[in-house]
Design a protein around this motif. Structure first.
Motif, mmCIF file in Angstrom:
data_model
loop_
_atom_site.group_PDB
_atom_site.id
_atom_site.type_symbol
_atom_site.label_atom_id
_atom_site.label_comp_id
_atom_site.label_asym_id
_atom_site.label_seq_id
_atom_site.Cartn_x
_atom_site.Cartn_y
_atom_site.Cartn_z
ATOM 1 N N MET A 1 37.132 19.405 -21.502
ATOM 2 C CA MET A 1 36.578 20.661 -21.037
ATOM 3 C C MET A 1 35.663 20.317 -19.876
ATOM 4 N N LEU B 1 30.748 22.932 -17.067
ATOM 5 C CA LEU B 1 30.623 24.061 -17.992
ATOM 6 C C LEU B 1 29.924 23.656 -19.269
ATOM 7 N N ARG B 2 30.268 22.458 -19.768
ATOM 8 C CA ARG B 2 29.643 21.997 -21.009
ATOM 9 C C ARG B 2 28.152 21.794 -20.792
ATOM 10 N N SER C 1 26.429 25.043 -20.516
ATOM 11 C CA SER C 1 26.319 25.704 -21.812
ATOM 12 C C SER C 1 25.048 25.272 -22.554
ATOM 13 N N TRP C 2 24.562 24.058 -22.266
ATOM 14 C CA TRP C 2 23.299 23.627 -22.879
ATOM 15 C C TRP C 2 22.157 24.545 -22.462
ATOM 16 N N SER D 1 22.313 27.771 -22.174
ATOM 17 C CA SER D 1 22.254 28.922 -23.081
ATOM 18 C C SER D 1 21.642 28.547 -24.419
ATOM 19 N N ILE D 2 21.764 27.271 -24.788
ATOM 20 C CA ILE D 2 21.192 26.864 -26.071
ATOM 21 C C ILE D 2 19.686 26.637 -25.941
ATOM 22 N N LEU E 1 19.306 30.129 -27.629
ATOM 23 C CA LEU E 1 19.525 30.176 -29.072
ATOM 24 C C LEU E 1 18.404 29.532 -29.870
ATOM 25 N N TYR F 1 24.546 13.420 -23.293
ATOM 26 C CA TYR F 1 25.604 14.291 -23.785
ATOM 27 C C TYR F 1 26.931 13.996 -23.076
ATOM 28 N N PRO G 1 27.630 22.796 -27.413
ATOM 29 C CA PRO G 1 27.800 23.611 -26.209
ATOM 30 C C PRO G 1 29.189 24.223 -26.105
ATOM 31 N N ILE G 2 30.204 23.515 -26.634
ATOM 32 C CA ILE G 2 31.568 24.035 -26.539
ATOM 33 C C ILE G 2 31.714 25.278 -27.408
ATOM 34 N N VAL H 1 29.286 27.271 -28.406
ATOM 35 C CA VAL H 1 28.498 28.352 -27.797
ATOM 36 C C VAL H 1 29.297 29.007 -26.673
ATOM 37 N N LEU H 2 29.900 28.171 -25.828
ATOM 38 C CA LEU H 2 30.675 28.695 -24.706
ATOM 39 C C LEU H 2 31.843 29.557 -25.179
ATOM 40 N N MET H 3 32.526 29.074 -26.215
ATOM 41 C CA MET H 3 33.676 29.838 -26.713
ATOM 42 C C MET H 3 33.229 31.163 -27.312
ATOM 43 N N TYR I 1 30.568 32.876 -26.539
ATOM 44 C CA TYR I 1 30.137 33.789 -25.481
ATOM 45 C C TYR I 1 31.306 34.339 -24.668
ATOM 46 N N ASN J 1 34.333 31.228 -18.853
ATOM 47 C CA ASN J 1 34.274 30.820 -20.258
ATOM 48 C C ASN J 1 35.595 31.115 -20.946
ATOM 49 N N THR K 1 38.065 28.385 -22.590
ATOM 50 C CA THR K 1 38.457 28.494 -23.994
ATOM 51 C C THR K 1 39.970 28.388 -24.114
#
Lengths: 278, 262
Positions: free
Chosen positions: A103, A107-108, A111-112, A114-115, A121, A149, B19-20, B22-24, B26, B229, B233
């Motif tokens: 992936m 993007l990965r 995505s951190w 958003s966490i 989160l 990571y 993170p994967i 979470v991405l999926m 979202y 995203n 996915t």
């Protein structure tokens, strides 16, 4: 089929698209545009002694070294457990460890955010149970998290592959000769896995020390690394000479680093006997 | 596995997949913001196919990946074949030069190629990106094919000629099938590296040509579109499915041989 003729495409391609471009970088690094022509100059390198740039270089090293160490300490047990395991799930877990690499890494990493961001989160959870929010992002810790990571699988895999080759009978022999499990690990398993650790280190350290994407995303531009400065020199400031000087610095770092890794690799590869006796 | 070991592996996997997941999740969120969950939707999957920017970069990524992998596989496999029979010391020198793009920092490779293209007057775009991808893929092909060349049994090659094959025939009929698995691995490795590349593409493309990585990088500054995203996915699920099918197939074969010694 003439076998040496087979090598011609590689020779041509490497000369034109690998060696010649690197020569151009070196040329730019040691010259400067004087207004009426290009002249030999070390100005780009003397500029590097500016505390600002020295600080950036040191910080890049610091972050890369810490990330590499964390990868070793987190990744080694994973590789060890998987290599010694006889579970049927083993192969599945190995594939699961590699799968994230398919992936897109941007993007990965993104995505951190958003966490971990202030409205993310983890902080939402903390707030829900009445704890104060924590600022995770936009500092060195976040950049280190991002590099660990991204590159952890590159540490786990070479160690795992090396440990798979370890013959159980060596450990049994160590036990028969009176070694307890800790001693057997320190004197048999660990020395045996050195080549794996070294190739893991080279696969983690080089990209970590030169990254510019992770520092931009996780550090929010507040933790500039060598990679960021190089990117700026080419894309924003348009100072190719200084950018090339920095690239030469990176090339030298990589070369020196590879030299030591290879030496370590050769030394620890002197056959099983030598390794066990040490 | 002991319980502690299992927990540890579980934790590391959770770290890698957080993170994967979470991405999926979202990608099904009806809110555009990544902070709030506003309910389930398939809208982003629908919008994805009408988003020209994303579909364009997907096309660029795949086209560049396949072309780069093809050319790199031809050059790399030929080189591995040529190197395989040489003395190790001689091939070691060639290899250490050929592996430079794999070992060097990506940013240096990217920058050096950008300087080359600019100086010889090539406009940065798809073609320059393709050349750069071929450059960094070649070492991976050599890496995958060379061990297979070293395992070749040359007496078979001679035997084929004794039985009346021309050298060409004995190469294609006897040696090439032996190399094929390595060549396949090299191709897939190149394709993966090319599709995932950001740094080198970033420096060597221009004129609005961008692959998925560059599109994502540009978006990251203004906020990632949920369509991306959704696309990731889909791609991730496809790869997962391929791996599961391949491994179930392999496991069945293993079962038949009664050699389930994992």
């Amino acid at each position: 089929m003439k076998r040496n003729a087979c090598l011609i495409p590689l020779y041509v391609w490497t000369a034109v698209f690998v060696l010649f471009p690197l020569a151009i970088v070196v040329y730019f690094a040691f010259t400067r545009d004087t207004g009426n022509g290009v002249a030999l100059s070390f100005e780009s390198f003397t500029r590097l002694s500016d505390p600002m740039y020295l600080g950036v270089i040191l910080k890049s090293f610091k972050i890369a070294i810490i990330s590499t160490l964390i990868c070793i300490f987190v990744g080694y047990p994973v590789a060890y457990i998987l290599a010694r395991s006889k579970s049927k799930m083993k192969l599945v877990i190995v594939i699961l460890m590699l799968l994230p690499m398919w992936m897109n890494f941007l993007l990965r990493t993104y995505s951190w955010l958003s966490i971990l961001e202030n409205t993310g989160l983890v902080n939402t959870l903390l707030a829900a149970v009445g704890l104060p929010k924590i600022r995770f992002l936009y500092n060195e810790g976040a950049v280190i998290l991002g590099t660990v990571y991204n590159y952890l699988p590159f540490m786990i895999m070479p160690i795992y592959i090396t440990l798979l080759k370890l013959d159980e009978s060596h450990l049994e022999a160590a036990a028969d000769l009176g070694a307890n499990p800790v001693q057997a690990f320190l004197r048999v398993t660990l020395p045996f896995s050195v080549p794996g650790i070294l190739s893991g280190v080279s696969m983690v350290f080089v990209p970590s020390v030169t990254t510019f994407v992770i520092s931009q995303l996780m550090g929010g531009g507040k933790v500039p690394l060598i990679g960021d400065v190089i990117e700026q020199q080419y894309r924003v400031v348009n100072d190719w000479h200084f950018g090339s000087a920095l690239s030469v610095v990176i090339m030298v770092i990589v070369l020196v680093f590879m030299y030591f890794i290879n030496r370590g690799d050769v030394e620890s590869n002197n056959g099983n006997g030598g390794r066990l006796l040490r | 596995m002991k319980r502690i070991s299992k927990c540890y592996i579980g934790l590391v996997l959770a770290f890698l997949y957080a993170p994967i997941v979470v991405l999926m999740v979202y990608s099904f969120n009806s809110s555009k913001s990544r902070a709030v969950w506003q309910g389930f939707t398939f809208d982003w999957y629908r919008d994805l196919f009408s988003n020209d920017v994303i579909m364009g970069s997907l096309y660029t990524t795949l086209l560049c990946g396949v072309l780069a992998a093809l050319v790199a596989t031809v050059i790399g496999s030929m080189a591995a074949y040529g190197l395989g029979k040489n003395k190790k010391a001689k091939s070691a020198l060639v290899l250490s030069v050929a592996y430079i793009p794999m070992l060097n920092a990506e940013i240096v490779t990217g920058v050096s190629l950008m300087l080359l293209f600019t100086l010889i007057g090539l406009d940065l775009g798809f073609f320059t990106m393709l050349i750069s991808h071929i450059t960094f893929c070649i070492p991976y092909v050599i890496l995958a094919v060379l061990p297979k060349v070293r395992q070749l049994d040359w007496s078979l090659y001679d035997a084929a000629q004794d039985l009346g094959c021309t050298p060409m025939q004995s190469f294609w009929r006897i040696m090439f099938p032996e190399l094929l698995p390595g060549i396949g691995t090299g191709f897939l490795l190149s394709l993966t590296m090319s599709i995932d590349d950001f740094i080198i593409s970033f420096f060597t493309t221009g004129n609005g040509v961008s692959n998925l990585s560059i599109t994502i990088y540009t978006m990251a500054k203004r906020g990632i579109k949920p369509e991306i995203n959704a696309l990731s996915t889909i791609m991730f699920t496809v790869i997962l499915a391929i791996l599961v099918i391949a491994n179930v197939g392999a496991a069945k074969k293993d079962n038949k041989k009664r050699s389930m010694r994992i």
